[in-house]
Structure formats: structure tokens, C-alpha cells
Design a protein around this motif. Structure first.
Motif, PDB file in Angstrom:
ATOM      1  N   MET A   1      -1.685 -42.375  -4.201  1.00 56.74           N
ATOM      2  CA  MET A   1      -1.891 -41.023  -4.643  1.00 56.74           C
ATOM      3  C   MET A   1      -0.800 -40.160  -4.038  1.00 56.74           C
ATOM      4  N   ASN A  38      -8.736 -29.768   0.035  1.00 56.41           N
ATOM      5  CA  ASN A  38      -7.975 -29.241  -1.100  1.00 56.41           C
ATOM      6  C   ASN A  38      -8.462 -29.763  -2.444  1.00 56.41           C
ATOM      7  N   GLY A  39      -9.529 -30.527  -2.453  1.00 49.56           N
ATOM      8  CA  GLY A  39     -10.076 -31.057  -3.694  1.00 49.56           C
ATOM      9  C   GLY A  39      -9.423 -32.339  -4.172  1.00 49.56           C
ATOM     10  N   TYR A  40      -8.498 -32.904  -3.377  1.00 52.07           N
ATOM     11  CA  TYR A  40      -7.801 -34.111  -3.807  1.00 52.07           C
ATOM     12  C   TYR A  40      -8.730 -35.320  -3.864  1.00 52.07           C
ATOM     13  N   LYS A  42     -11.989 -35.318  -4.546  1.00 56.40           N
ATOM     14  CA  LYS A  42     -12.817 -35.174  -5.739  1.00 56.40           C
ATOM     15  C   LYS A  42     -12.016 -35.512  -6.997  1.00 56.40           C
ATOM     16  N   GLU A  43     -10.783 -35.057  -7.037  1.00 62.36           N
ATOM     17  CA  GLU A  43      -9.899 -35.351  -8.173  1.00 62.36           C
ATOM     18  C   GLU A  43      -9.633 -36.859  -8.283  1.00 62.36           C
ATOM     19  N   ALA A  44      -9.387 -37.493  -7.133  1.00 63.06           N
ATOM     20  CA  ALA A  44      -9.112 -38.934  -7.120  1.00 63.06           C
ATOM     21  C   ALA A  44     -10.332 -39.733  -7.570  1.00 63.06           C
ATOM     22  N   ALA A  46     -12.779 -38.690  -9.490  1.00 65.95           N
ATOM     23  CA  ALA A  46     -12.992 -38.449 -10.925  1.00 65.95           C
ATOM     24  C   ALA A  46     -12.106 -39.364 -11.760  1.00 65.95           C
ATOM     25  N   GLU A  47     -10.859 -39.514 -11.360  1.00 62.94           N
ATOM     26  CA  GLU A  47      -9.945 -40.387 -12.108  1.00 62.94           C
ATOM     27  C   GLU A  47     -10.332 -41.856 -11.945  1.00 62.94           C
ATOM     28  N   LYS A  48     -10.789 -42.225 -10.747  1.00 62.46           N
ATOM     29  CA  LYS A  48     -11.244 -43.602 -10.525  1.00 62.46           C
ATOM     30  C   LYS A  48     -12.428 -43.918 -11.439  1.00 62.46           C
ATOM     31  N   ARG A  50     -13.211 -42.371 -14.321  1.00 59.23           N
ATOM     32  CA  ARG A  50     -12.725 -42.396 -15.697  1.00 59.23           C
ATOM     33  C   ARG A  50     -12.047 -43.727 -16.013  1.00 59.23           C
ATOM     34  N   TYR A  79     -20.786 -36.789  -8.175  1.00 60.45           N
ATOM     35  CA  TYR A  79     -20.741 -37.614  -9.382  1.00 60.45           C
ATOM     36  C   TYR A  79     -21.959 -38.530  -9.484  1.00 60.45           C
TER      37      TYR A  79
END
Length: 88
Positions: A1, A38-40, A42-44, A46-48, A50, A79
Motif C-alpha cells: 500500500m 487518516n482512514g487508510y 478503512k480504505e485498505a 474496503a478494497e480487500k 471488494r 464492515y
């Protein structure tokens, strides 16, 4: 990442123990502590999620965490993951 702005690696995502027969996998995410909040993460995650369901066709995903890391425990609950320590 990595951050696109400065191309700096700040963490990682793993998908492991993929079982195509049962449609399951495990793994985790990690973010360098200098980049927490920083929300990274949560973003990671979410992509995992998906990628695991849409690209790999899985039906169940487990995400490990360290019990002493509060953020590591909280992010998956956003999630609807059940909260059980894997590495504690």
C-alpha cells in the motif's frame, strides 16, 4: 500500500489461506503507525473486501488483528466482521 502523493509505502494488505472449494480466505492489513488516524486502514480493508468477493469470488473473509491494537479491532466492525483476535 502506498501513498500516491509521494509514492511512499505506508502499509500492506494480505489475503491468505484461500480455499476455492469453500470460498474462504484470511489475512490482514497493516498501516505504519505514523499514518494511523487518516482512514487508510478503512480504505485498505474496503478494497480487500471488494477484491475478495468481486475478483476472487469468495463468500467468506476473515481479517486478523492484534488484540492490543484498538484500531485494528475497530476497523473490521465497520464492515460487519465478527470481532475475534487472531494474533493475540
Amino acid at each position: 500500500m502506498k501513498l500516491e502523493t509521494n509514492r511512499k509505502v505506508i502499509g500492506g494488505v494480505s489475503i491468505s489461506a484461500i480455499n476455492k472449494i469453500h470460498g474462504t480466505a484470511g489475512g490482514g492489513i497493516w498501516i505504519n503507525e505514523n499514518f494511523h488516524g487518516n482512514g487508510y486502514g478503512k480504505e485498505a480493508l474496503a478494497e480487500k473486501i471488494r477484491f475478495s468477493f468481486e475478483e476472487l469470488g469468495l463468500r467468506r473473509l476473515e481479517n486478523g488483528f492484534f488484540d492490543e491494537n484498538e484500531s485494528s479491532k475497530i476497523i473490521p466492525t465497520a464492515y460487519y466482521f465478527a470481532s475475534r483476535p487472531s494474533y493475540g
